[in-house]
Every structure is written in structure tokens, then in C-alpha cells.
Design a protein around this motif. Structure first.
Motif, PDB file in Angstrom:
ATOM      1  N   CYS A 715       0.858  -1.186   0.000  1.00  0.00           N
ATOM      2  CA  CYS A 715       0.000   0.000   0.000  1.00  0.00           C
ATOM      3  C   CYS A 715       0.894   1.236   0.000  1.00  0.00           C
ATOM      4  CB  CYS A 715      -0.914   0.005   1.221  1.00  0.00           C
ATOM      5  SG  CYS A 715      -1.980   1.472   1.315  1.00  0.00           S
ATOM      6  N   ILE A 718       0.187   8.388  -0.345  1.00  0.00           N
ATOM      7  CA  ILE A 718       0.622   9.563  -1.103  1.00  0.00           C
ATOM      8  C   ILE A 718       0.164  10.835  -0.396  1.00  0.00           C
ATOM      9  CG2 ILE A 718       0.468  10.750  -3.326  1.00  0.00           C
ATOM     10  CD1 ILE A 718      -0.155   8.079  -4.600  1.00  0.00           C
ATOM     11  N   ARG A 723      -1.946  15.821  -4.908  1.00  0.00           N
ATOM     12  CA  ARG A 723      -3.177  15.738  -5.718  1.00  0.00           C
ATOM     13  C   ARG A 723      -3.850  17.095  -5.817  1.00  0.00           C
ATOM     14  NH1 ARG A 723      -8.667  14.422  -5.494  1.00  0.00           N
ATOM     15  NH2 ARG A 723      -9.299  13.257  -7.355  1.00  0.00           N
ATOM     16  N   ILE A 730      -1.608  12.864 -10.730  1.00  0.00           N
ATOM     17  CA  ILE A 730      -1.555  11.975  -9.572  1.00  0.00           C
ATOM     18  C   ILE A 730      -2.624  10.886  -9.673  1.00  0.00           C
ATOM     19  CG2 ILE A 730      -1.749  11.872  -7.068  1.00  0.00           C
ATOM     20  CD1 ILE A 730       0.797  13.202  -8.160  1.00  0.00           C
ATOM     21  N   ASP A 731      -3.817  11.219 -10.143  1.00  0.00           N
ATOM     22  CA  ASP A 731      -4.865  10.205 -10.299  1.00  0.00           C
ATOM     23  C   ASP A 731      -4.444   9.144 -11.307  1.00  0.00           C
ATOM     24  OD1 ASP A 731      -6.303  11.607  -8.492  1.00  0.00           O
ATOM     25  OD2 ASP A 731      -7.803  12.379  -9.904  1.00  0.00           O
ATOM     26  N   ILE A 734      -2.148   6.879  -9.494  1.00  0.00           N
ATOM     27  CA  ILE A 734      -2.910   6.025  -8.557  1.00  0.00           C
ATOM     28  C   ILE A 734      -3.539   4.860  -9.306  1.00  0.00           C
ATOM     29  CG2 ILE A 734      -4.958   5.963  -7.088  1.00  0.00           C
ATOM     30  CD1 ILE A 734      -4.269   8.812  -6.206  1.00  0.00           C
ATOM     31  N   ASP A 735      -4.168   5.135 -10.439  1.00  0.00           N
ATOM     32  CA  ASP A 735      -4.796   4.073 -11.215  1.00  0.00           C
ATOM     33  C   ASP A 735      -3.762   3.091 -11.745  1.00  0.00           C
ATOM     34  OD1 ASP A 735      -7.273   5.166 -10.765  1.00  0.00           O
ATOM     35  OD2 ASP A 735      -7.306   6.320 -12.633  1.00  0.00           O
ATOM     36  N   ALA A 738      -2.917   0.858  -8.888  1.00  0.00           N
ATOM     37  CA  ALA A 738      -4.043  -0.032  -8.583  1.00  0.00           C
ATOM     38  C   ALA A 738      -4.151  -1.156  -9.610  1.00  0.00           C
ATOM     39  CB  ALA A 738      -5.336   0.776  -8.538  1.00  0.00           C
ATOM     40  N   VAL A 744      -3.583   2.016  -2.779  1.00  0.00           N
ATOM     41  CA  VAL A 744      -3.156   3.411  -2.695  1.00  0.00           C
ATOM     42  C   VAL A 744      -4.067   4.149  -1.724  1.00  0.00           C
ATOM     43  CG1 VAL A 744      -2.685   5.539  -3.955  1.00  0.00           C
ATOM     44  CG2 VAL A 744      -2.349   3.335  -5.085  1.00  0.00           C
ATOM     45  N   ARG A 745      -3.465   4.912  -0.849  1.00  0.00           N
ATOM     46  CA  ARG A 745      -4.207   5.766   0.065  1.00  0.00           C
ATOM     47  C   ARG A 745      -3.689   7.199  -0.047  1.00  0.00           C
ATOM     48  NH1 ARG A 745      -7.014   3.016   4.040  1.00  0.00           N
ATOM     49  NH2 ARG A 745      -6.669   0.754   4.047  1.00  0.00           N
ATOM     50  N   LEU A 746      -4.588   8.133   0.207  1.00  0.00           N
ATOM     51  CA  LEU A 746      -4.197   9.539   0.285  1.00  0.00           C
ATOM     52  C   LEU A 746      -4.041   9.905   1.748  1.00  0.00           C
ATOM     53  CD1 LEU A 746      -6.373  11.392  -2.381  1.00  0.00           C
ATOM     54  CD2 LEU A 746      -3.928  10.949  -2.436  1.00  0.00           C
ATOM     55  N   LEU A 766      -8.314   4.368  -5.975  1.00  0.00           N
ATOM     56  CA  LEU A 766      -8.031   4.774  -4.604  1.00  0.00           C
ATOM     57  C   LEU A 766      -8.640   3.769  -3.627  1.00  0.00           C
ATOM     58  CD1 LEU A 766      -6.665   7.025  -2.960  1.00  0.00           C
ATOM     59  CD2 LEU A 766      -8.878   8.189  -2.872  1.00  0.00           C
TER      60      LEU A 766
END
Length: 839
Positions: A715, A718, A723, A730-731, A734-735, A738, A744-746, A766
Motif C-alpha cells: 500500500c 501519497i 493531488r 496523480i490520479d 494512482i490508477d 491499482a 493506494v491511500r491519500l 483509490l
């Protein structure tokens, strides 16, 4: 015998003029036989008017004895019309009591023809020949009648050249040398022509002095061509010299002076160069109105309009020089005369105008070509100098603010330190860094940031002393070089004046208040190097940053010691990373109901002089050393390595995943039951904001495909501010994580989660969010904190995101977040960091 000698004899009666006797050859010369000659009147046989030399001679006078004809050349016309030239000589004799004239005649027709041919040659070539006796008298001469030497020699035939040519000393000197027996050859000028003269001594009899034979040929065209060739050669040489100067000279004034002198020497005119774009009223009156029909335009034969073009009106004014042939400045009050004006440089934007004044002299096409060539060379050279100066200026000045750049400041600082070493003065440096500049750039845009920098530059110029040098180092960093500083107190006073000058509000798209952190360093025995002095001021500036906005710190012994300690820590951390002397520990993360379902891998540094340092203790050192990225890569590699090592031989971890439900949503709960245990890796904003480094981290994390197969899930946590700055990039990252099976965690440490988690902009990959301690502390006794946390948890659950709370340090806080349905907890209430995960 006379017939055999081909000599004609005639005996003519003086009384009646009849021929009494004639030998056969004489009759042949006359074209008649003896019967047609003897007894005929002499006048019927002789036609002396056909010979130029006998025009003034009457044969009757000769026969009558009034003229003693010793020897004459006579031309006979035969009955068939053929002309025969004879040489006749004779005397009076008494034959049978009669007075007679006995003449001897000899055929010289061929000789006369040769003489005439030679005369024809002389009359039609630019050559004059002559013969002088030993006293300088002209005995004979010949040559074309239109040639000046031939005409003069004919006029003075029989006279002495010493009298006739007394006004030509060069001629007389040549004659004297030749009479002394010397062969002489010179080219002389007379009457606007040039003559090639050869004088050759001709030896006489033993008792006589030599005479002189001479030949003079007109070489005017040759001399003119040679003179033109010399002029062209000199001009080509002058152009080559000027072109060489144009390549080497860096001073524009020297170039203009050289061009002026070249034109003055080669054209023979007064020259004035008007630099820039002069107004017509600044040109002297003597140079203002003129006309030059020779011109120097593209067509040399066309009239040239000498008036200053309209686009030259206005500008830098008269900066040229007015030079006479001797190079002396000429007053502008001279009478008007012909002036030629030639623009220098591009036609639409000339850099100067060349003005030539030649007192009415018409310029030839060669003059025009030379002037244009000089103009072209000067124009190209001036443009080169301007480009070099512009390049030099750009290389030493910041293009945005116009201030000296780092290279220029270092050069000025080195020269200043060299001077201070000689005159026992000291040099100070102020290192100025703006506070909050990045926020202006991020919120108002780069144009606003550029305007702010230019405003700061202007204020710096006015805040420092007249002799100080303010420059821009990079970004929002500036420096001020101060010479002649007595002490740090004096330098501090200048720095405080700089801080005050930067305090007023700057009007951008909205009013902006900017401040500056200033570090001050003064040269000395230990700071005698330019780089070292700027570095010392930079160190003091960072200490000012740590104290707050708008502060000034002097580089003194305490700051030096603090910096030295920081450098030791940085060096030690570099060695620890290089030698892999960092430890990996694990902070437990518990589910709502209590079981440990995840751990956060954290680096620990066994400091050589201190206890083991946690990340929050040595992360500032890593930032100062620029090792944040290296530290994150080390953390990713070691966490993945541990996950591989922790997997059992059957591919399962010692503990199975928890099956405790934490939500009423059955579908979501079933998904959570099947999820493996997780190893969290928290990355710094600096690392994940670097695209290259981010790609390396993603490649290492997604390349660990065996981790998920062994019952563990990686995990990546970020920072939320990344973001907020660029959510699209950043998205996408993240994808990407994943898709590779990485959770992934914010980590919401600064930005309000409720404002950031908009469903339309939420990445599909996310997994959840992590809340910092500011959302947890006092949740057990503050209704407001509890309400905010409850709202965040509820909102996240609606988006199918779980919520982890960090900094849960007390059992009451743990109970409170569990009551608010928070999914995961981390902190002292859950457990301390362990060398191995607690499963």
C-alpha cells in the motif's frame, strides 16, 4: 662604265636649258630613250613641284646660275605615269665653249619609299624620335604631328634643348646624364600626359663628343591604368585591413574611427559619421543641403539623393567625427559643397550614416563602390559588436529582471575580494530569499510571479547603496554585493533596509504581501573565497527561514557551529544510506475491532552519536542533504524484500486475514474479508512529485508480483497536497498502481478531505484515506472534533473508501474513533514500532 655602275649622267646647256648629252642609264631613269632626252628642254623632263623638298626651288634658277645646286632629291614622272625618285648632284662646266651643267643622277626610289613608310609609322604611332648633338641642339626629329614631343621638337629643330626645355628640369637632367655617356630611361609628365623617354649616347668621331639619340612614347593610358590599378590595390588592401579590424575590434568607437580614417585616406574627402538615428536639425548646416550627381547607390551613374531619409529623424544625435585630409576636425561653418550620404547597416534600421564632403568633386563609380564596401564592412561589424554585447549582457544578466546573474555576481565578488585583500577593506554579501513566493506562483500563476520578481528587483536596486551590486541567483533568490563594509553591524543595517523595502504590498491580480529572509556574511580570513562567502550567506539565510518570515541572520560563530553539525549529520546519513546501515521497523495498524491487519514500514537510523532516530527526526536532514528520493527508494526496496522473505513455504503468511466485519454493507464486507494483510509505505511529496522518480517507484512496486501471491498487499500512501496541485497526473499514477495490485491511500495532512474528495474527481483505484493526528487529538472530549471526524468517515464510506486514523495515542481516543466507525487506527494506543510485524 657609268652604265655598269647604274649612275645616270646628263649634260645640260645653261644658256637654253636643253640636254646635250645623257647616258643610257639616265634615259632609263627618265623612262625615255636617248632621242627623247637629248635636245629636250630640262623643264619638260623635271617636275620638282612633286617633291616636298623642291617646292621652293626653281630649276631655271639653277640653270641660270642663280642657285648653286650641289645635291638635290628630284622626282621624275615617266611618260607611263610611274614616279622615280633620284638623287641629283652636279656642277657647272664649259664644253666646246658652251656653259653647261653636268649632273649625276642615281635611283633612290626604294630608299624614298622606305623613308615614307618609316615616316608613316612615325606619324601614326605615339612615338617621337630625335637626335641631339653634343651641345644639345636638335639635329632632326620625327613623330606624329599630334604628339606633343614631336611638335615641340619640330619647333626647336636647330635650337638647344637647354633653352627650349628650360621649364622642364627633369628633361634637362636626363639630357645632361646622356651627354655624359649614360643610357637614361624615365617616365615624365608633361601637358597632362605621361611619356616614356629613352636617351642613348651615340659615339662620334675620335675628336668629337657623343651625340644623343632619343625616343619618346606616349604612355598616358598605361600610366593612368597603372595609377588606377594602384588606387584599386590600395583600396583593396585598405578594405582587407578594415575587414580584419572589423573581425577583431570589440570597441565600436575604435571601429568608427578606423572607418573614418580609411575613407579619408582613400577617397580624399572630409568624412563625418552620424551614429544612431540623428535628427536633421543636429547635422551642421554645411553638411545639411547638398547634391551629388555621382551617387553611391545601386546604380553609380544615377543621381543620388543626399537628403537624410525620413526614418533617420530622431534618435541618438550627432556622434560622429568630421575629419579633413589631415585628420583635423573641420569647423561646420565652411561653405556648402557636395555631400554624399550613405546609410550603414540595414536599410530599414541603419545604425549610422556616413557623410562625405569633397568640395564639389564628382565621385567615380570606383569611389561609389569603395564607399559602399566600407559601409557594408562597418555595418556588419557594428551588428556583430552589438550582438556580442547583447550576448555578453545576456550571459551575465538575468533576462527577467535585468539584474546581474550568478556568474556576473561571482565575477564581481572575486574582483572585490581581490581589491579588499590589497586595501584592507571587507566585502559583505546579503543572500535574499523571498517568503511565500511559491504560493504566489501556485495561486496567481507564473505571470504574476514574474511581475513580483521584477518588482522585487526594482526595490532591491533602490534599497542598497549606490556602489552595491544587486543580482538574481536563481528562482526567488537574490544577492547583494556590498564593498567597503566595516563590520557585520554595518552589513546588517543594509540587510534590514532591504527587508523594509520589500514589505509594501505588491499589486498583482490582487494585493500580495511579500517578505524576505536574509542571510548576511562578511569576508575575512576564513571567507576569502567568492563561493565560500555566498555559501555562508546562504547558510545564514536558511537559519533566518527557520526563525520565521522577514528575519535576518548573520553568519557568525553560532550559525557556523549549527551548520557544521548539520553538515556532519548530512554526511553521516549519506554514509548510512550508502552502506545500508538503516533499519526497517513496522508500526502496527489495527482494525476497528482490534486485530492487526497492516503495518507501516518506517526507516530508522542508528545515529553514530545519538539514539536511533525515527523518520520525523532525520527527514529534515534528508531534505537538507537532498536525500529524500534516495530514502524513499531504500524504503520501497526493503519493504518489498521483507514481504518476499516473510512469505512462508506454502505462499501464506503466518496469520490469516481478519474476517471481522466493520460495516453493514454485505458486498463491501465480503470484499474486505478476502483482502490480504498490507504493508504501507509512506512516500515524501518530493519523491512522488518527480515524474522520473515516481516511475521508478511504480516500476519497483508493480514488479513485485509475488508479494500479492504470498498473502501480502503493498500500500503506497501519497501526500494529499500533490493531488491538490495536479490531480490529473496523480490520479493517473494512482490508477496505474491499482492496476498492478498495489493499494493506494491519500494521506490527508493539510488539505481538508471533505473539499478534496469530490466524487467527480476521485480516482477509481483509490483504496482509502489516512487522516493525520490533527483530526484525532481531543476527539474523546471535543464534540466539534468528533463531529468533523464523523462526517469525514461517513463521506468516505459513501465513496467506498476506508478511513485510517494516525496519531491515536490514548485508549480513550481509540475508543472514540471506533465509536465513530473509523476503520483503522495507528498510534501509541495500538502499538509501538517493532522490528517485525506482529503476525
Amino acid at each position: 662604265m657609268f652604265d655598269l655602275l647604274r649612275v645616270g649622267l646628263t649634260l645640260t646647256s645653261i644658256d637654253d636649258g636643253r640636254v646635250r648629252r645623257a647616258n643610257e642609264f639616265a634615259c632609263q631613269l627618265l623612262g625615255r630613250d636617248a632621242r627623247e632626252v637629248v635636245g629636250r628642254d630640262w623643264h619638260e623632263l623635271v617636275d620638282p613641284m612633286q617633291v616636298d623638298e623642291l617646292r621652293a626651288i626653281d630649276p631655271g634658277d639653277v640653270l641660270a646660275g642663280r642657285l648653286d645646286w650641289r645635291q638635290r632629291t628630284i622626282r621624275f614622272v615617266r611618260p607611263d605615269g610611274q614616279v622615280t625618285h633620284v638623287l641629283a648632284c652636279g656642277s657647272r662646266v664649259i664644253i666646246d665653249g658652251d656653259r653647261c651643267f653636268l649632273s649625276q643622277i642615281q635611283d633612290i626610289t626604294e630608299l624614298v619609299a622606305t623613308h615614307r613608310q618609316l615616316q608613316l609609322v612615325l606619324d601614326n604611332t605615339p612615338v617621337s624620335v630625335f637626335l641631339l648633338d653634343h651641345d644639345g641642339r636638335v639635329l632632326t626629329s620625327g613623330g606624329a604631328a599630334h604628339q606633343l614631343p614631336a611638335a615641340m621638337l619640330r619647333q626647336v629643330t636647330g635650337s638647344s634643348v637647354f633653352t627650349a626645355f628650360r621649364d622642364h628640369p627633369a628633361v634637362l637632367a636626363m639630357v645632361r646624364r646622356s651627354l655624359r655617356g649614360e643610357r637614361v630611361h624615365e617616365v615624365l609628365s608633361a601637358g597632362g600626359h605621361w611619356y616614356d623617354v629613352h636617351l642613348v649616347p651615340v659615339p662620334g668621331a675620335a675628336a668629337q663628343r657623343p651625340s644623343v639619340a632619343g625616343v619618346a612614347s606616349d604612355v598616358t593610358e598605361l600610366e593612368r591604368a597603372s595609377a588606377e590599378l594602384r588606387v584599386r590595390t590600395n583600396r583593396q588592401t585598405a578594405l582587407a585591413d578594415l575587414a580584419q579590424q572589423a573581425l577583431e575590434v570589440a570597441d565600436e568607437d575604435v571601429l568608427w574611427d578606423r572607418g573614418t580614417r580609411t575613407l579619408t585616406e582613400q577617397i580624399g574627402a572630409e568624412v563625418m559619421i552620424v551614429r544612431g538615428r540623428p535628427a536633421s536639425d543636429r547635422i551642421p548646416a554645411a553638411w545639411a543641403a547638398s547634391d551629388d550627381s555621382a551617387g553611391v547607390g545601386a546604380d553609380p551613374s544615377a543621381p543620388y539623393n543626399p537628403m537624410v531619409p525620413a526614418h533617420l529623424n530622431g534618435g541618438d544625435g550627432l556622434q560622429g567625427r568630421v575629419l579633413s585630409d589631415g585628420g583635423v576636425t573641420t569647423p561646420a561653418t565652411e561653405p556648402p559643397c557636395t555631400v554624399v550620404r550613405v546609410p550603414v547597416g540595414p536599410a530599414d534600421e541603419p545604425v549610422a550614416t556616413i557623410c562625405l564632403r569633397g568640395a564639389g568633386r564628382r565621385r567615380t563609380s570606383d569611389d561609389a563602390a569603395f564607399i559602399r564596401s566600407v559601409s557594408a564592412i562597418l555595418g556588419s561589424a557594428v551588428l556583430r559588436i552589438h550582438m556580442e554585447q547583447d550576448t555578453r549582457f545576456r550571459s551575465l544578466h538575468d533576462p527577467l529582471t535585468g539584474l546581474p546573474n550568478r556568474a556576473a555576481l561571482l565575477d564581481a565578488l572575486r574582483r572585490s575580494l581581490s581589491r579588499t585583500g590589497r586595501n584592507q577593506t571587507r566585502t559583505g554579501v546579503l543572500f535574499v530569499d523571498l517568503d511565500g513566493f511559491k504560493a504566489v506562483n501556485d495561486t496567481l500563476g507564473h505571470q504574476a510571479g514574474d511581475k513580483l520578481l521584477t518588482t522585487v528587483a526594482t526595490r532591491l536596486r533602490h534599497a542598497v547603496r549606490p556602489g552595491d551590486v544587486a543580482g538574481r541567483l536563481a528562482g526567488d533568490e537574490f544577492a547583494v554585493l556590498c564593498e567597503g563594509i566595516g563590520s557585520l553591524d554595518d552589513l546588517q543595517a543594509i540587510g534590514e533596509r532591504v527587508i523594509q523595502a520589500l514589505e509594501p504590498t505588491v499589486e498583482l491580480r490582487r494585493p500580495v504581501n511579500v517578505s524576505a529572509s536574509v542571510g548576511a556574511a562578511l569576508s575575512g580570513p576564513d571567507l576569502a573565497d567568492a563561493e565560500a562567502l555566498i555559501t555562508a550567506a546562504d547558510v545564514a539565510m536558511y537559519e533566518a527561514k527557520r526563525q520565521g518570515r522577514g528575519c535576518l541572520v548573520r553568519y557568525d560563530e553560532p550559525v557556523r557551529a549549527t551548520h557544521a553539525a548539520r553538515l556532519r549529520n548530512v554526511t553521516a546519513l549519506q554514509h548510512a544510506l550508502g552502506e545500508r546501515r538503516l533499519d526497517l521497523q513496522f508500526l502496527p495498524i489495527a482494525r476497528q475491532t482490534g486485530p492487526i491487519v497492516a503495518v507501516e514500514a518506517i526507516p530508522c537510523w542508528p545515529h553514530p552519536a545519538r539514539h536511533a532516530l525515527a523518520p520525523e527526526d532525520f527527514e529534515p536532514i534528508a531534505v537538507d542533504a537532498g536525500l529524500s528520493s534516495d530514502l524513499d527508494l531504500w524504503l520501497v526496496d526493503n519493504a518489498i524484500r521483507y514481504a518476499h522473505d516473510a512469505a512462508g513455504p506454502d505462499g501464506q503468511t503466518p496469520m490469516t486475514a481478519s474476517t471481522v466485519t466493520i460495516r453493514d454493507d454485505k458486498r463491501w464486507d465480503e470484499g474486505r474479508k478476502a483482502s490480504p494483510k498490507e504493508i504501507w509505505i509512506r512516500l515524501s511529496a518530493h519523491s512522488f512529485s518527480d515524474p522520473d522518480l515516481r516511475r521508478r517507484i511504480i516500476a519497483r512496486a508493480t514488479g513485485s508480483t509475488t508479494v500479492a501471491g504470498h498473502g501480502l498487499t503493498l500500500c503506497i500512501v501519497i501526500p494529499d497536497k500533490l493531488r491538490a496541485e495536479d490531480h490529473r497526473e496523480i490520479d493517473a499514477a494512482i490508477d496505474q498502481l491499482a492496476d498492478a495490485g498495489v493499494a493506494v491511500r491519500l494521506d490527508y495532512a493539510e488539505t481538508t478531505p471533505l473539499g478534496a474528495m469530490t466524487p467527480d474527481h476521485l480516482p477509481s483505484g483509490l483504496h482509502g484515506v489516512s487522516l493525520s493526528e490533527q483530526y484525532v487529538h481531543s476527539v474523546d472530549h471535543s464534540d466539534a472534533t468528533a463531529a468533523v471526524l464523523a462526517g469525514i468517515v461517513c463521506f468516505a464510506h459513501l465513496l467506498h473508501l476506508d478511513v485510517a486514523a494516525r496519531g491515536v495515542d490514548t485508549p480513550s481516543e481509540l475508543d472514540a474513533i471506533r465509536a465513530l466507525d473509523c476503520d483503522l487506527a495507528q498510534g501509541a494506543a495500538v502499538g509501538q514500532a517493532l522490528p517485525m510485524p506482529p503476525w
